[in-house]
Design an enzyme around this catalytic site. Structure first.
Site, PDB file in Angstrom:
ATOM      1  N   HIS A 190      -3.264  19.666  37.332  1.00 37.56           N
ATOM      2  CA  HIS A 190      -4.156  19.999  35.913  1.00 37.56           C
ATOM      3  C   HIS A 190      -5.339  19.104  35.647  1.00 37.56           C
ATOM      4  CE1 HIS A 190       0.042  22.373  35.079  1.00 37.56           C
ATOM      5  NE2 HIS A 190      -1.123  23.509  35.865  1.00 37.56           N
ATOM      6  N   GLU A 433      -4.757  31.961  60.500  1.00 36.41           N
ATOM      7  CA  GLU A 433      -4.555  30.488  59.726  1.00 36.41           C
ATOM      8  C   GLU A 433      -3.008  30.249  60.601  1.00 36.41           C
ATOM      9  OE1 GLU A 433      -3.991  31.114  56.051  1.00 36.41           O
ATOM     10  OE2 GLU A 433      -2.457  32.864  55.853  1.00 36.41           O
ATOM     11  N   ASP A 457      -5.828  26.381  56.327  1.00 34.42           N
ATOM     12  CA  ASP A 457      -3.861  26.052  57.140  1.00 34.42           C
ATOM     13  C   ASP A 457      -3.920  26.203  58.825  1.00 34.42           C
ATOM     14  OD1 ASP A 457      -1.772  26.029  55.377  1.00 34.42           O
ATOM     15  OD2 ASP A 457      -2.563  27.993  54.297  1.00 34.42           O
TER      16      ASP A 457
HETATM   17  C1  PEP Z   1      -6.689  28.920  54.607  1.00 32.90           C
HETATM   18  O1  PEP Z   1      -5.620  28.693  54.918  1.00 32.90           O
HETATM   19  O2  PEP Z   1      -7.424  28.541  55.325  1.00 32.90           O
HETATM   20  C2  PEP Z   1      -7.523  30.103  52.618  1.00 32.90           C
HETATM   21  C3  PEP Z   1      -8.271  30.369  52.954  1.00 32.90           C
HETATM   22  O3  PEP Z   1      -5.867  30.552  52.646  1.00 32.90           O
HETATM   23  P1  PEP Z   1      -4.831  29.509  51.382  1.00 32.90           P
HETATM   24  O4  PEP Z   1      -6.323  27.959  51.474  1.00 32.90           O
HETATM   25  O5  PEP Z   1      -5.204  29.871  49.945  1.00 32.90           O
HETATM   26  O6  PEP Z   1      -4.382  28.433  51.956  1.00 32.90           O
HETATM   27 MG    MG Z   2      -3.853  29.313  54.350  1.00 38.56          MG
END
Ligand code: PEP
Ligand code: MG
Length: 586
Positions: A190, A433, A457
């Site tokens: 936070h 991803e 990811d």
């Molecule tokens: C990603 O994984 O690149 C993505 C855009 O999703 P998040 O960062 O929300 O997991």
């Molecule tokens: Mg993601």
């Protein structure tokens, strides 16, 4: 120079103000049975004063950094109203005849200990919240205890602490606060969120890295982008950073001029630049950045910091508002992506050894059909009011897309039966991803209307490097040849099938990666709003022909060091051809 982790970008220079670690030291006071009622009264007074103080802080925060950040203190108010927390305190007073402050301290220590042992950043943040509230309550119960040496009044300072709570940050005068340094804490805390909203440079993760503790009055330089700290640097370092700080500010201000310029390379290759949006509050910034739409609306933040699931109507109101304000510009709404590091307090999750490989995103939505259909209906209804598209996260199999689409059809039938207007032919896409999805991208592409590559990811799964783990952070390498090959597989697959593909992970906003996107022929990127104009600035002086030739070389590289060397070369060539950027934006 000491390297930590950058949690909020920018350069700060100034004297250190060191906050001692949180510690209350008072005797184990007991009370007589006849005084129990008085002890309760003291406890309730303390709670009332703490609550009043929190309401005031919420007000101040709203005025300084906006409504968005004030919600943090709702969590603190909720702890003071939590019956489990309160019962435990009352029981200690009643059964063990301990003074109110002793009971409060015992309960705080117990809860903090419970959360702290869990190796999870989110839980550690909750421990910090409890400590923060407990600290406040103890202050009111003990009254005369000196909290910490107050911050200097005569000069601005960089605050240094072992850890920092949102309340402590809220109490500081933003006019005097130059920057923040903490030994512990993550980039998703936070405090980090607040620091970014206040544009205050912040470095975390210095535990064990300092040869000697920082002293009050030490002169510090912090670079919140690179995560670097200098203690009492020499004149030439100070000069260097003063120049960088000036350049950064001037450059960032000047970028606003290109917000409305078409985003094309010198040889007229257009890349549509969309923005990523985590909260509806970012809409103004999105529109100001010149983004042609929202390529990723992370809806999970709508589900957080509350104590129950948002209803269809609540979600509809938010999606409809965003769609309408964007006019005809696309708004890609990604369905709930919780799990991993994103948990909801009110939704019980099974304990998992590998949460990122576990119950996450579309897996939860397909399991909790009630929850999923509520969201789908809100999106379908909002789609009547703008250019709304739908995106499923973390798809691994074709079966998942089909099951999600079946539920989408069910949602449409239920809306029709209820006589509510909705967009029947809404476009549906998926994020790529998971490596399995990348490998079968052509098969998945034939089932949907568009693909969006989630590199955050994808990189962690391809390289088996947890994106949250500081110890192996250096191995999280988006320029690993395996990543580049896989990106090419996905983009080529989409092109063969004839559907659009974009990139929505943080790599889309890394200006160093731009030649790769141009080389791969990507036509759309979705970028966090702070980085969008930096990418555009480079795009305007890039040459897509050169980038395509560069990519041929990159695809033959066996190491990311070779790839990085090629990226350095093209950056230098661009600087020579089109004017220097002072190395800014890296
Ligand atoms: C990603 O994984 O690149 C993505 C855009 O999703 P998040 O960062 O929300 O997991
Ligand atoms: Mg993601």
């Amino acid at each position: 120079m000491i390297r930590g982790i950058g949690a909020s970008a920018g350069i700060a220079m100034g004297k250190a103000y060191v906050v001692p670690a949180w510690e209350w030291d008072f005797p184990e006071k007991m009370v007589e049975v006849s005084d129990l009622a008085y002890e309760y009264e003291r406890l309730y007074d303390g709670i009332r004063s703490s609550k009043d103080e929190l309401e005031l802080i919420k007000q101040e925060i709203k005025e300084v950094v906006g409504q968005d950040q004030a919600y943090i203190f709702d969590a603190h108010l909720a702890i003071l109203e939590d019956p489990i927390f309160m019962n435990e305190i009352q029981e200690i007073i009643e059964r063990q005849y301990k003074a109110a402050e002793v009971a409060v301290k015992e309960v705080i220590d117990k809860f903090v200990g419970m959360f702290d042992v869990i190796d999870d950043e989110y839980m550690k943040e909750r421990a910090l919240d409890i400590k923060d509230v407990g600290n406040r309550l103890l202050k009111h119960l003990l009254g005369d205890i000196e909290e910490t040496a107050p911050p200097p009044q005569d000069h601005p300072y960089i605050l240094v602490a072992k850890e920092l709570t949102p309340s402590q940050l809220a109490h500081l005068d933003p006019g005097r606060l130059l920057g923040l340094v903490t030994m512990l804490g993550g980039t998703h805390s936070h405090v980090a969120i607040m620091a970014r909203a206040m544009s205050t440079p912040y470095i975390v993760g210095l535990e064990g890295k300092l040869l000697r503790p920082i002293q009050n009055g030490d002169f510090l330089i912090i670079d919140g982008q690179e995560g670097t700290l200098y203690i009492n640097p020499d004149e030439s370092t100070i000069e260097r950073y003063l120049a960088r700080k000036r350049n950064w500010q001037e450059f960032t201000d000047s970028l606003q001029e290109i917000a409305d310029v078409p985003s094309a390379t010198v040889d007229r290759t257009v890349i549509k630049l969309h923005a990523n949006m985590n909260s509806i509050k970012e809409l103004d910034q999105v529109l100001k950045s010149g983004a042609v739409g929202v390529g990723l609306f992370r809806t999970e933040y709508l589900y957080m910091d509350r104590d129950s699931l948002p209803s269809e109507e609540e979600q509809f109101a938010v999606y409809q508002h965003a769609a309408a304000r964007l006019g005809g510009k696309p708004l890609i709404i990604r369905t709930l992506d919780i799990g991993g590091d994103k948990k909801l307090d009110y939704l019980p999750f099974p304990k998992e050894d590998n949460p990122f490989l576990g119950y996450r995103a579309i897996r939860i939505s397909l399991d909790r059909k009630d929850l999923f259909k509520t969201q789908l209906k809100a999106i379908l209804r909002a789609a009547v009011h703008g250019n709304v598209k739908l995106m499923y996260p973390m798809i691994t199999t074709v079966g998942e897309v089909r099951r999600a689409n079946e539920l989408l059809e069910e949602a449409k039938r239920e809306l029709a039966a209820a006589g509510l207007p909705y967009k029947a032919n809404i476009e549906v896409g998926i994020t790529i991803e998971v490596p399995a999805a990348a490998v079968i991208a052509d098969m998945l592409a034939s089932e949907v209307d568009f693909l969006s590559i989630g590199t955050n990811d994808l990189v962690q799964y391809v390289l088996a490097v947890d994106r949250m783990n500081e110890t192996i952070a250096h191995m999280y390498d988006p320029f690993h040849p395996a990543v580049i090959r896989l990106l090419k597989t996905i983009i080529d697959a989409a092109r063969r099938v004839g559907i659009p593909v974009s990139v929505c992970g943080e790599l889309a906003g890394d200006i160093r990666a731009l030649p790769i996107w141009l080389g791969l022929g990507i036509e759309e990127l979705s970028i966090s709003v702070q980085s969008l104009l930096h990418v555009k600035h480079r795009l305007l002086r890039s040459d897509s022909g050169q980038c395509r030739a560069l990519l041929e070389h990159i695809l033959t590289c066996k190491t990311s060091a070779e790839i990085n060397a090629l990226l350095d070369q093209i950056e230098q060539a661009e600087a020579v051809a089109g004017g220097n950027t002072n190395g800014i934006g890296r």
